[in-house]
Design an enzyme around this catalytic site. Structure first.
Site, short mmCIF file in Angstrom:
data_model
loop_
_atom_site.label_atom_id
_atom_site.label_comp_id
_atom_site.label_asym_id
_atom_site.label_seq_id
_atom_site.Cartn_x
_atom_site.Cartn_y
_atom_site.Cartn_z
N LYS A 22 1.05 -1.70 0.06
CA LYS A 22 0.44 -0.30 0.55
C LYS A 22 1.39 1.23 -0.17
O LYS A 22 0.97 2.51 -1.02
CB LYS A 22 -0.90 0.30 1.09
CG LYS A 22 -1.52 1.52 1.92
CD LYS A 22 -2.76 1.25 2.95
CE LYS A 22 -1.98 1.60 3.83
NZ LYS A 22 -1.98 2.98 4.67
N ASN A 23 1.64 1.32 0.84
CA ASN A 23 2.57 2.46 0.90
C ASN A 23 4.01 2.45 0.15
O ASN A 23 3.98 3.58 -0.26
CB ASN A 23 3.48 2.38 2.09
CG ASN A 23 2.24 2.88 3.47
OD1 ASN A 23 1.09 3.01 3.23
ND2 ASN A 23 2.41 2.49 4.33
N CYS A 118 -5.06 12.65 12.63
CA CYS A 118 -5.90 11.20 13.02
C CYS A 118 -5.65 10.46 13.95
O CYS A 118 -4.78 11.73 14.98
CB CYS A 118 -5.60 10.43 11.03
SG CYS A 118 -3.76 9.64 11.41
N ARG A 123 0.40 14.48 12.72
CA ARG A 123 0.79 14.08 11.38
C ARG A 123 1.10 15.61 10.51
O ARG A 123 0.67 15.80 9.63
CB ARG A 123 -0.48 13.80 10.67
CG ARG A 123 -1.01 12.35 10.83
CD ARG A 123 0.15 11.11 11.48
NE ARG A 123 0.40 10.51 9.92
CZ ARG A 123 -0.08 9.56 9.54
NH1 ARG A 123 -1.31 9.48 9.84
NH2 ARG A 123 0.48 9.56 8.12
N ARG A 402 -9.37 -0.64 3.71
CA ARG A 402 -8.25 0.69 2.88
C ARG A 402 -6.86 0.39 2.75
O ARG A 402 -6.61 0.11 2.24
CB ARG A 402 -7.99 2.17 4.20
CG ARG A 402 -9.29 2.64 4.12
CD ARG A 402 -8.85 3.64 5.33
NE ARG A 402 -8.19 4.86 4.66
CZ ARG A 402 -7.94 5.81 4.91
NH1 ARG A 402 -8.73 6.80 5.56
NH2 ARG A 402 -6.96 6.79 3.87
C1 EPZ Z 1 3.65 6.88 6.89
O1 EPZ Z 1 3.14 8.02 7.46
C2 EPZ Z 1 2.62 5.72 6.39
N1 EPZ Z 1 1.20 5.90 5.22
C3 EPZ Z 1 2.48 5.47 7.95
O2 EPZ Z 1 1.31 4.00 7.41
C4 EPZ Z 1 3.96 5.24 8.35
O3 EPZ Z 1 3.30 4.92 9.62
C5 EPZ Z 1 4.85 6.37 8.33
O4 EPZ Z 1 5.05 6.69 7.12
C6 EPZ Z 1 6.40 5.66 9.25
O5 EPZ Z 1 5.88 4.39 9.04
C7 EPZ Z 1 1.70 6.10 4.03
O6 EPZ Z 1 3.13 5.42 3.78
C8 EPZ Z 1 1.01 6.46 3.20
P1 EPZ Z 1 6.49 10.12 8.36
P2 EPZ Z 1 4.25 9.49 6.74
O7 EPZ Z 1 6.20 10.94 7.78
O8 EPZ Z 1 4.68 9.73 5.99
C9 EPZ Z 1 6.61 13.04 11.91
C10 EPZ Z 1 -0.31 3.27 7.67
O9 EPZ Z 1 -1.52 2.37 8.58
N2 EPZ Z 1 6.78 14.20 10.90
O10 EPZ Z 1 7.16 9.02 8.09
O11 EPZ Z 1 2.79 10.16 7.15
C11 EPZ Z 1 5.84 12.57 11.93
O12 EPZ Z 1 4.53 13.34 12.89
C12 EPZ Z 1 0.03 4.63 8.19
O13 EPZ Z 1 0.01 2.29 6.76
C13 EPZ Z 1 7.08 16.17 10.88
O14 EPZ Z 1 7.32 15.70 12.00
O15 EPZ Z 1 4.62 8.91 8.74
C14 EPZ Z 1 5.88 11.65 13.00
O16 EPZ Z 1 6.10 11.71 14.50
C15 EPZ Z 1 0.03 4.76 9.11
N3 EPZ Z 1 7.16 16.80 9.90
C16 EPZ Z 1 7.25 11.26 11.95
O17 EPZ Z 1 7.83 12.50 11.09
C17 EPZ Z 1 6.77 16.49 8.85
O18 EPZ Z 1 6.91 17.46 8.00
C18 EPZ Z 1 7.23 9.92 11.05
O19 EPZ Z 1 5.81 10.58 10.25
C19 EPZ Z 1 6.30 14.73 8.57
C20 EPZ Z 1 6.28 13.91 9.50
#
Ligand code: EPZ
Length: 423
Positions: A22-23, A118, A123, A402
């Site tokens: 998915k990701n 969410c 996020r 989803r």
């Molecule tokens: C991706 O989310 C995945 N979603 C998530 O999977 C997954 O849990 C996550 O990566 C971590 O592996 C998709 O790929 C669609 P991040 P993403 O940016 O990209 C902080 C699932 O269940 N952050 O790696 O949103 C954030 O708050 C979903 O399949 C900032 O601070 O995750 C978090 O603490 C859930 N500023 C950390 O980074 C930003 O601009 C990691 O988030 C972006 C993120």
């Protein structure tokens, strides 16, 4: 609306085949916008998030045709970037934030409703925006909308303060068509980051270092259409490995990339599960067997190659009946314990202290009506229901639809007593 009725206590046995990730699929479908031609994407997972994303692209003018073999043909040439990405689109699919990098890279203009938080955390998108600004885009935010424009994107060195999958991929998308070199430091190394980079390189981009924490992108004026197959889903595979162990089963998880599952395999073996990797000449598989009560283990979620946050919730379900106390620290998202109250209603004994959950193993879970709050919480509740003595009803399964394809069929084929009931 629908829910699952699950009669627990059945050992899972047999073979399950894993679908496309998915990701990886979501950013790759979005990245196809960067080509000036038609793309063919194969091994797509049959999940709602893919359907929602394709509807969004069609609303913007792209033509999308799903083919019976689980692939799709996508022609981005009809897209009008001024048909903004509205809040209802983004609220139905967070990953539509990848349109920020893709539309900016292709058209130099994008209007995107700011995705809300969410149930697993706030996020934020500050790193995505920092990256676009570093490439020379003018990014403004007002009234819940992000507007980004650039006459020309120019490569730049970008350091990510936090390891972010989304920001790493979004910057790669925009930089693929920027002038000159972009270096992303402290980049995410997840398998899906590598898959997106491979897809972009198939389109003629020049991306090196994906999978390490420094990614170099040399921008290209034009990118071409191509045919590409998505990698197997690491998180779906890990979920079935955990479900097999949690039910004392014996399951072969087929069509996997074992290196993507090392953290899960190691933790399951530490708790007493037998995990064997192999290949049948066609595909790699992992065989998971558990026939004794498992031992408590400690989990800390960290970016790849550490233990993935997306499997923290399913793993907690398994640990509710392990012998001893397990300490689970959720380092990635600040609010990813919403499944705990539901597990406690099934008899689990879990104490929360900030980002740490202390799971005191109990003998048995008992069936109950339980409610999913997000995708992976839903997976955790399905596993708990499979383990529990008696009948459970798992509600809000739209979250599960989803991200898990053909869940009922795959679990029933492994001997689970699970039925989907339309409310
Ligand atoms: C991706 O989310 C995945 N979603 C998530 O999977 C997954 O849990 C996550 O990566 C971590 O592996 C998709 O790929 C669609 P991040 P993403 O940016 O990209 C902080 C699932 O269940 N952050 O790696 O949103 C954030 O708050 C979903 O399949 C900032 O601070 O995750 C978090 O603490 C859930 N500023 C950390 O980074 C930003 O601009 C990691 O988030 C972006 C993120």
């Amino acid at each position: 609306m629908a829910h699952y009725v699950v009669n627990g206590g059945k050992r899972l046995e047999g073979v399950v085949t894993i679908g496309g990730a998915k990701n990886a699929a979501l950013p790759i479908i979005t990245a196809a916008v960067l080509a000036g031609e038609r793309c063919r994407i194969e091994n797509l997972p049959a999940i709602d998030d893919v359907k929602i994303l394709c509807k969004i692209l069609q609303k913007m003018g792209a033509s999308v045709e799903f083919t019976p073999d689980g692939g799709m043909n996508l022609d981005p040439r009809g897209i009008d970037p001024h048909r903004g990405v509205t809040f209802d689109m983004v609220s139905s699919l967070r990953a539509s934030y990848y349109l920020l990098g893709a539309l900016l890279g292709r058209y130099g203009y994008v209007e995107l409703a700011q995705p809300g938080g969410c149930s697993i955390g706030q996020r934020p998108m500050d790193l995505h925006i920092k990256g676009m600004r570093a490439l020379g885009a003018e990014v403004s935010m007002s009234r819940g909308k992000i507007t980004a424009k650039a006459d020309k994107l120019v490569g730049s060195d970008i350091y990510l303060d936090v390891v972010s999958v989304g920001a790493t991929i979004n910057i790669m998308l925009a930089a693929a068509r920027a002038e000159g070199q972009t270096i992303i430091s402290n980049a995410a190394k997840e398998p899906h980051v590598v898959d997106v980079a491979n897809f972009l390189n198939m389109m003629g981009a020049s991306i090196k270092g994906a999978g390490t924490d420094v990614i170099r992108i040399n921008g290209r004026q034009k990118l071409r259409g191509c045919t590409y197959a998505i990698i197997p889903d690491q998180i779906e595979a890990g979920t079935y490995m955990i479900a097999a162990a949690a039910t004392g089963g014996d399951v072969i998880i087929s069509n996997v990339i074992p290196t993507h599952l090392e953290a899960i395999s190691a933790k399951l073996m530490e708790s007493g599960v037998r995990v064997v990797e192999g290949d049948d000449g066609k595909e790699f598989f992992i065989r998971v067997t558990a026939d004794t009560r498992l031992r408590a283990v400690n989990i800390r979620t960290i970016p790849y190659p550490g233990f993935p946050t997306d499997l923290q919730q399913p793993m907690m379900a398994l640990l509710t009946t392990a012998k001893g106390n397990s300490f689970i620290v959720e380092n990635i998202f600040e609010d990813r314990f919403n499944h705990v109250a539901e597990l406690e209603r099934m008899g689990a004994n879990i104490k929360l202290n900030g980002r740490t959950a202390i799971v005191e193993g109990v003998e048995q879970l008992y069936g109950a009506p339980i409610y999913a709050s997000d995708l992976r919480a839903g997976a955790a509740l399905i596993i708990a229901a499979l383990m529990a003595d008696g009948e459970s009803e798992v509600h809000n399964i739209r979250y599960i639809d989803r991200g898990y394809e053909h869940l009922q069929e795959k679990l029933r084929a492994l001997g689970a007593d699970i039925v989907r009931v339309e409310d």
